[in-house]
Design a protein around this motif. Structure first.
Motif, PDB file in Angstrom:
ATOM      1  N   MET A   1       0.858  -1.176   0.000  1.00 39.36           N
ATOM      2  CA  MET A   1       0.000   0.000   0.000  1.00 39.36           C
ATOM      3  C   MET A   1       0.900   1.233   0.000  1.00 39.36           C
ATOM      4  N   LEU A   3       1.473   5.192   0.424  1.00 41.99           N
ATOM      5  CA  LEU A   3       0.880   6.324   1.142  1.00 41.99           C
ATOM      6  C   LEU A   3       1.649   7.579   0.778  1.00 41.99           C
ATOM      7  N   ASN A  63      -2.516   1.702  10.180  1.00 42.25           N
ATOM      8  CA  ASN A  63      -2.889   0.327   9.847  1.00 42.25           C
ATOM      9  C   ASN A  63      -4.391   0.183   9.650  1.00 42.25           C
ATOM     10  N   LYS A  66      -5.228   1.782   6.266  1.00 45.47           N
ATOM     11  CA  LYS A  66      -4.781   0.920   5.175  1.00 45.47           C
ATOM     12  C   LYS A  66      -5.709  -0.281   5.011  1.00 45.47           C
ATOM     13  N   SER A  67      -6.142  -0.852   6.111  1.00 47.80           N
ATOM     14  CA  SER A  67      -7.056  -1.990   6.061  1.00 47.80           C
ATOM     15  C   SER A  67      -8.371  -1.609   5.379  1.00 47.80           C
ATOM     16  N   GLU A  70      -7.696  -1.306   1.652  1.00 46.33           N
ATOM     17  CA  GLU A  70      -7.536  -2.624   1.038  1.00 46.33           C
ATOM     18  C   GLU A  70      -8.882  -3.291   0.817  1.00 46.33           C
ATOM     19  N   ASN A  75      -4.864   0.290  -3.862  1.00 44.98           N
ATOM     20  CA  ASN A  75      -3.469  -0.082  -3.625  1.00 44.98           C
ATOM     21  C   ASN A  75      -2.622   1.123  -3.212  1.00 44.98           C
ATOM     22  N   ILE A  77      -3.012   5.295  -1.040  1.00 44.33           N
ATOM     23  CA  ILE A  77      -3.810   6.345  -0.394  1.00 44.33           C
ATOM     24  C   ILE A  77      -3.068   7.651  -0.610  1.00 44.33           C
ATOM     25  N   ALA A 100      -8.518   6.861  -0.925  1.00 45.95           N
ATOM     26  CA  ALA A 100      -8.111   5.556  -1.432  1.00 45.95           C
ATOM     27  C   ALA A 100      -8.199   5.553  -2.955  1.00 45.95           C
TER      28      ALA A 100
END
Length: 104
Positions: A1, A3, A63, A66-67, A70, A75, A77, A100
């Motif tokens: 991911m 960022l 985290n 990101k979750s 996902e 893929n 942000i 996202a």
């Protein structure tokens, strides 16, 4: 991911937008660390317990963000931002948010 705090990722093309994603958490150190921070505050210097607290809190909020991204199929942000607030004595909230996207 991937960022980034920018609106684009150099060398990548955004092919899909999924919307705003976010993560947050509130953490507090135990009273012993709070007492030691108070003593350290008198003499000056870094409040290591609070530095560690905020780093752990940022990591958890990221985290969670990101979750969420996902789960949407993203893929990356983009335009990531942080907000911090104190919710109680010795407790801090970190809120992180961004857009996202899918990049190629």
């Amino acid at each position: 991911m991937l960022l980034t705090n920018t609106e684009e990722i150099p060398g990548k093309k955004i092919t899909a937008f999924y919307g705003v994603v976010s993560g947050s958490t509130v953490r507090a150190k135990h009273v012993g660390k709070d007492l030691m921070a108070g003593i350290k505050n008198i003499f000056g210097g870094e409040l290591k317990g609070y530095t560690d607290l905020l780093q752990e809190t940022r990591d958890e909020a990221i985290n969670r963000m990101k979750s969420q991204a996902e789960q949407m199929g993203a893929n990356a942000i983009v335009n990531v931002r942080f907000s911090t607030s104190s919710v109680a004595a010795g407790a801090a909230e970190i809120y992180v948010y961004g857009t996202a996207v899918t990049v190629e």
